[in-house]
Design an enzyme around this catalytic site. Structure first.
Site, PDB file in Angstrom:
ATOM      1  N   SER A 105     -16.388  -2.532  21.523  1.00  0.00           N
ATOM      2  CA  SER A 105     -15.506  -1.186  21.494  1.00  0.00           C
ATOM      3  C   SER A 105     -15.764   0.163  20.925  1.00  0.00           C
ATOM      4  O   SER A 105     -17.491  -0.125  20.159  1.00  0.00           O
ATOM      5  CB  SER A 105     -14.366  -1.064  22.981  1.00  0.00           C
ATOM      6  OG  SER A 105     -13.702   0.168  23.665  1.00  0.00           O
ATOM      7  N   ASP A 232     -16.762  -5.284  33.434  1.00  0.00           N
ATOM      8  CA  ASP A 232     -15.760  -4.923  32.495  1.00  0.00           C
ATOM      9  C   ASP A 232     -16.061  -3.411  33.499  1.00  0.00           C
ATOM     10  O   ASP A 232     -17.132  -2.996  33.759  1.00  0.00           O
ATOM     11  CB  ASP A 232     -16.787  -4.458  31.070  1.00  0.00           C
ATOM     12  CG  ASP A 232     -16.603  -3.406  30.154  1.00  0.00           C
ATOM     13  OD1 ASP A 232     -15.540  -3.111  30.322  1.00  0.00           O
ATOM     14  OD2 ASP A 232     -16.835  -4.037  29.062  1.00  0.00           O
ATOM     15  N   HIS A 260     -13.544  -6.444  30.315  1.00  0.00           N
ATOM     16  CA  HIS A 260     -13.569  -5.254  28.416  1.00  0.00           C
ATOM     17  C   HIS A 260     -12.573  -6.285  27.752  1.00  0.00           C
ATOM     18  O   HIS A 260     -13.521  -6.465  26.372  1.00  0.00           O
ATOM     19  CB  HIS A 260     -12.948  -4.095  28.692  1.00  0.00           C
ATOM     20  CG  HIS A 260     -13.112  -2.997  28.027  1.00  0.00           C
ATOM     21  ND1 HIS A 260     -14.834  -3.233  27.237  1.00  0.00           N
ATOM     22  CD2 HIS A 260     -12.246  -2.477  26.802  1.00  0.00           C
ATOM     23  CE1 HIS A 260     -15.048  -1.966  26.038  1.00  0.00           C
ATOM     24  NE2 HIS A 260     -13.784  -2.163  25.885  1.00  0.00           N
TER      25      HIS A 260
END
Length: 280
Positions: A105, A232, A260
């Site tokens: 991320s 996600d 995610h």
């Protein structure tokens, strides 16, 4: 830890600037696999990767960025430039070479930034996990994000008065479904989130809002693994496809059952893909 893993003592904290020490997890021996966490987590998020990597014969290293986890929380230095420099300082002090650099991320965007800012110094391969890049917000020519800059302004405003509510909003989006990770794993990740500095959380949300890594992507020639959840809701699958198009020697692997949190939602597949990539 598995008694078959030979362990050499490594420092738990590394000073990267005056009065700034970063927490570093460093286990196992072999080719270094260095992992950068996402927002607002810490190196602790990779607990189940460290074990698998060490057992597979790698030196697994996690770096917590300033402001998060058990790292120092100064009043300055919250930029991708500084974070890239901090990573370089750790590499230099640990004498690391031929690193497999991985980031999740926000950590994926930081890893990309490092590759451009430091010309891939010490790095042999790159791995990106649900990376918040090229741009995490909608920007001209990069319209693949779920979020606008105004959306992030709203999160910043929420976090300035009610950080638990901010994390609750993120938590609703973090997994593919409400049951794709256990309640225990969700609670564990929540504890890590609250180790972050509220000030750092505000500063980094602003960085994520503005960041654009398209120029740094052009510098990447290293073999790159891209892992991305199909479901996600924080980083779109289309962003991963853009990374795949931009990086010549890249491989994109879809995680069909993941949101995610692919590093825990499909833990075995995640570890298998990462270990295979680092082994070749």
């Amino acid at each position: 830890m598995n008694p078959s893993i030979k362990q050499v003592s490594h420092p738990e904290y590394i000073e990267v600037a005056e009065n700034v020490r970063l927490h570093v997890t460093d286990v196992g021996n072999g080719r270094p696999v260095v992992l950068i966490h996402g927002f607002p987590l810490s190196d602790e998020m990779y607990e189940y990767q460290y074990i698998a990597l060490a057992r597979a014969g790698f030196r697994a290293i996690g770096i917590t960025m300033r402001g998060f986890g058990h790292s120092d929380k100064p009043g300055e230095g919250y930029s991708y430039d500084t974070y890239a420099d901090d990573i370089k300082a750790v590499f230099d002090q640990l004498y690391l070479e031929d690193v497999v650099l991985g980031g999740f991320s926000m950590g994926g965007a930081i890893a990309i930034h490092y590759m451009g800012r430091h010309q891939a110094a010490h790095v042999g391969k790159l791995a990106l996990f649900a990376a918040a890049a090229p741009c995490w917000t909608k920007q001209p020519g990069c319209e693949y994000s779920y979020f606008t800059k105004q959306d992030i302004n709203g999160l910043i405003a929420l976090g300035s008065t009610n950080r638990p509510a901010l994390y609750e909003e993120f938590g609703k989006l973090f997994t593919a479904t409400s049951t794709s990770v256990s309640a225990g794993i969700g609670a564990w990740l929540g504890i890590i989130n609250f180790q972050a500095s509220g000030f750092a959380v505000q500063q980094i949300l602003a960085v994520l809002r503005e960041a654009d890594e398209r120029q740094n992507l052009k510098t990447i020639t290293a073999d790159t693994l891209i892992l991305q959840g199909r479901q996600d809701k924080i980083v779109s699958y289309e962003l991963a496809e853009q990374l795949h198009k931009a990086i010549p020697n890249s491989k994109l692997v879809a995680f069909e059952k993941s949101g995610h949190a692919l590093f825990v939602e499909e833990l075995d597949k995640f570890n298998k893909e990462l270990i295979e990539f680092a082994s070749n």
